[in-house]
Design a protein around this motif. Structure first.
Motif, PDB file in Angstrom:
ATOM      1  N   ILE A  86     -22.877 -11.204   5.891  1.00 11.36           N
ATOM      2  CA  ILE A  86     -24.107 -10.415   5.991  1.00 11.36           C
ATOM      3  C   ILE A  86     -24.946 -10.586   4.726  1.00 11.36           C
ATOM      4  CG2 ILE A  86     -25.024  -8.064   6.051  1.00 11.36           C
ATOM      5  CD1 ILE A  86     -22.721  -7.335   7.920  1.00 11.36           C
ATOM      6  N   ARG A  87     -24.292 -10.512   3.568  1.00 12.72           N
ATOM      7  CA  ARG A  87     -25.014 -10.670   2.300  1.00 12.72           C
ATOM      8  C   ARG A  87     -25.635 -12.068   2.193  1.00 12.72           C
ATOM      9  NH1 ARG A  87     -21.351  -8.734  -0.637  1.00 12.72           N
ATOM     10  NH2 ARG A  87     -20.274 -10.660  -1.208  1.00 12.72           N
ATOM     11  N   ARG A  88     -24.888 -13.088   2.606  1.00  8.48           N
ATOM     12  CA  ARG A  88     -25.391 -14.473   2.512  1.00  8.48           C
ATOM     13  C   ARG A  88     -26.576 -14.690   3.452  1.00  8.48           C
ATOM     14  NH1 ARG A  88     -23.074 -19.457   1.381  1.00  8.48           N
ATOM     15  NH2 ARG A  88     -24.663 -21.075   1.666  1.00  8.48           N
ATOM     16  N   VAL A  89     -26.484 -14.190   4.684  1.00 13.70           N
ATOM     17  CA  VAL A  89     -27.578 -14.363   5.641  1.00 13.70           C
ATOM     18  C   VAL A  89     -28.829 -13.651   5.149  1.00 13.70           C
ATOM     19  CG1 VAL A  89     -28.368 -13.787   7.969  1.00 13.70           C
ATOM     20  CG2 VAL A  89     -26.093 -14.742   7.640  1.00 13.70           C
ATOM     21  N   GLN A  90     -28.657 -12.461   4.613  1.00 18.71           N
ATOM     22  CA  GLN A  90     -29.810 -11.727   4.091  1.00 18.71           C
ATOM     23  C   GLN A  90     -30.454 -12.476   2.928  1.00 18.71           C
ATOM     24  OE1 GLN A  90     -27.911  -7.956   3.321  1.00 18.71           O
ATOM     25  NE2 GLN A  90     -28.464  -7.134   5.337  1.00 18.71           N
ATOM     26  N   GLN A  91     -29.639 -13.102   2.085  1.00 16.50           N
ATOM     27  CA  GLN A  91     -30.172 -13.896   0.986  1.00 16.50           C
ATOM     28  C   GLN A  91     -30.942 -15.103   1.504  1.00 16.50           C
ATOM     29  OE1 GLN A  91     -26.595 -14.812  -1.179  1.00 16.50           O
ATOM     30  NE2 GLN A  91     -26.633 -12.896  -2.361  1.00 16.50           N
ATOM     31  N   GLU A  92     -30.394 -15.756   2.540  1.00 17.42           N
ATOM     32  CA  GLU A  92     -31.061 -16.919   3.119  1.00 17.42           C
ATOM     33  C   GLU A  92     -32.370 -16.526   3.779  1.00 17.42           C
ATOM     34  OE1 GLU A  92     -30.253 -20.093   2.890  1.00 17.42           O
ATOM     35  OE2 GLU A  92     -28.478 -19.662   1.681  1.00 17.42           O
ATOM     36  N   GLU A  93     -32.395 -15.374   4.426  1.00 20.73           N
ATOM     37  CA  GLU A  93     -33.624 -14.920   5.083  1.00 20.73           C
ATOM     38  C   GLU A  93     -34.717 -14.632   4.050  1.00 20.73           C
ATOM     39  OE1 GLU A  93     -32.305 -11.661   7.501  1.00 20.73           O
ATOM     40  OE2 GLU A  93     -31.990 -12.957   9.233  1.00 20.73           O
ATOM     41  N   LYS A  94     -34.335 -14.127   2.885  1.00 19.24           N
ATOM     42  CA  LYS A  94     -35.316 -13.875   1.825  1.00 19.24           C
ATOM     43  C   LYS A  94     -35.918 -15.180   1.320  1.00 19.24           C
ATOM     44  CE  LYS A  94     -33.419  -9.507   0.116  1.00 19.24           C
ATOM     45  NZ  LYS A  94     -32.752  -8.809  -1.027  1.00 19.24           N
ATOM     46  N   ARG A  95     -35.128 -16.258   1.443  1.00 18.55           N
ATOM     47  CA  ARG A  95     -35.631 -17.577   1.021  1.00 18.55           C
ATOM     48  C   ARG A  95     -36.453 -18.239   2.132  1.00 18.55           C
ATOM     49  NH1 ARG A  95     -29.921 -18.309  -0.609  1.00 18.55           N
ATOM     50  NH2 ARG A  95     -29.742 -17.818  -2.829  1.00 18.55           N
ATOM     51  N   GLY A  96     -36.571 -17.568   3.273  1.00 14.02           N
ATOM     52  CA  GLY A  96     -37.358 -18.112   4.378  1.00 14.02           C
ATOM     53  C   GLY A  96     -36.547 -18.870   5.396  1.00 14.02           C
ATOM     54  N   ASN A  97     -35.224 -18.835   5.278  1.00 16.11           N
ATOM     55  CA  ASN A  97     -34.357 -19.498   6.244  1.00 16.11           C
ATOM     56  C   ASN A  97     -33.924 -18.485   7.301  1.00 16.11           C
ATOM     57  OD1 ASN A  97     -34.399 -21.913   4.731  1.00 16.11           O
ATOM     58  ND2 ASN A  97     -32.799 -21.095   3.391  1.00 16.11           N
ATOM     59  N   ALA A  98     -34.416 -18.628   8.509  1.00 12.63           N
ATOM     60  CA  ALA A  98     -34.121 -17.665   9.576  1.00 12.63           C
ATOM     61  C   ALA A  98     -32.870 -18.082  10.334  1.00 12.63           C
ATOM     62  CB  ALA A  98     -35.305 -17.569  10.540  1.00 12.63           C
TER      63      ALA A  98
END
Length: 232
Positions: free
Chosen positions: A107-119
């Protein structure tokens, strides 16, 4: 590793020599295996990895559809376990321990990726994907006609993400209600409520299609769930 008792059913181990024959790692408890790993036994670590890598992938893939990301997080999890092994607490259920760690890390990794614009296929509440397995090997399940499997699959799609996750952890991975609660980071009473509502929904759908169906009974329904939930 020294044996304190020659009876296999009551064998106890000490850490005087933290190594065992390869086959012995499958014969000791999770608590013993975990303590060997924490003491630096590489074979114990390998045993944990071999035993739980695929179950972790199966769980992770239901949280996030990006398989490469899931496997990357799992690798990070095992690296972290090995480097921090001396500081880890104890456990009598390694699967529970790692499922809880993986969920938080993913969950933490996906949220970090989403902040970088990776959906990714993920929501803040967790989008938990659950399907019936195309390969039902249980003899109980192989005798069930496709129509009944279809009914169950349709019923699963009516469930909330949390309901699907709860039954996956409880009935497919055999975690206790307390363990499910800790993995999902909710109260035990909430898990009981989730599972209870889920069973009510599934039973109601079976009764609609065939009021006299044997699968509307709770024992048969739980057997079907345990055998048919997709593993990976």
């Amino acid at each position: 590793m020294e044996r304190m008792d020659d009876n296999p059913s009551t064998t106890k181990y000490t850490l005087a020599n933290p190594h065992l024959p390869g086959e012995a790692y499958d014969q000791i408890t999770d608590m013993q295996l975990w303590e060997l790993f924490k003491a630096g036994d590489k074979k114990a670590f390998d045993s944990i990895y071999d035993r739980l890598f695929q179950p972790l992938c199966g769980y992770g893939d239901k949280i996030c559809a990006e398989k490469a990301l899931v496997e990357d997080v799992i690798q990070d999890l095992f690296i972290s376990l090995w480097t921090r092994r001396e500081h880890l607490g104890g456990t009598d259920s390694i699967k529970f321990y790692l499922f809880r760690c993986l969920r938080r890390m993913l969950i933490r990794r996906v949220q970090q990726e989403e902040k970088r614009g990776n959906a990714y296929s993920f929501t803040s509440g967790i989008s938990f994907q659950l399907e019936l397995s195309a390969k039902a090997t249980s003899t109980t399940i192989s005798d069930i006609e496709e129509e009944r499997k279809k009914v169950l699959n349709q019923a699963l799609h009516k469930l909330t993400d949390r309901q699907r996750e709860a039954i996956y952890l409880k009935f497919y991975n055999n975690l206790s209600f307390q363990e499910v609660a800790e993995v999902m980071e909710i109260g035990v009473r909430s898990v009981y409520n989730l599972v209870g509502r889920t069973i009510d929904i599934l039973r109601a759908d079976f009764k609609k299609t065939n009021p006299d169906a044997e699968l509307a009974s709770l024992p048969m329904l739980l057997t079907l769930l345990s055998a048919c939930l997709e593993y990976a």
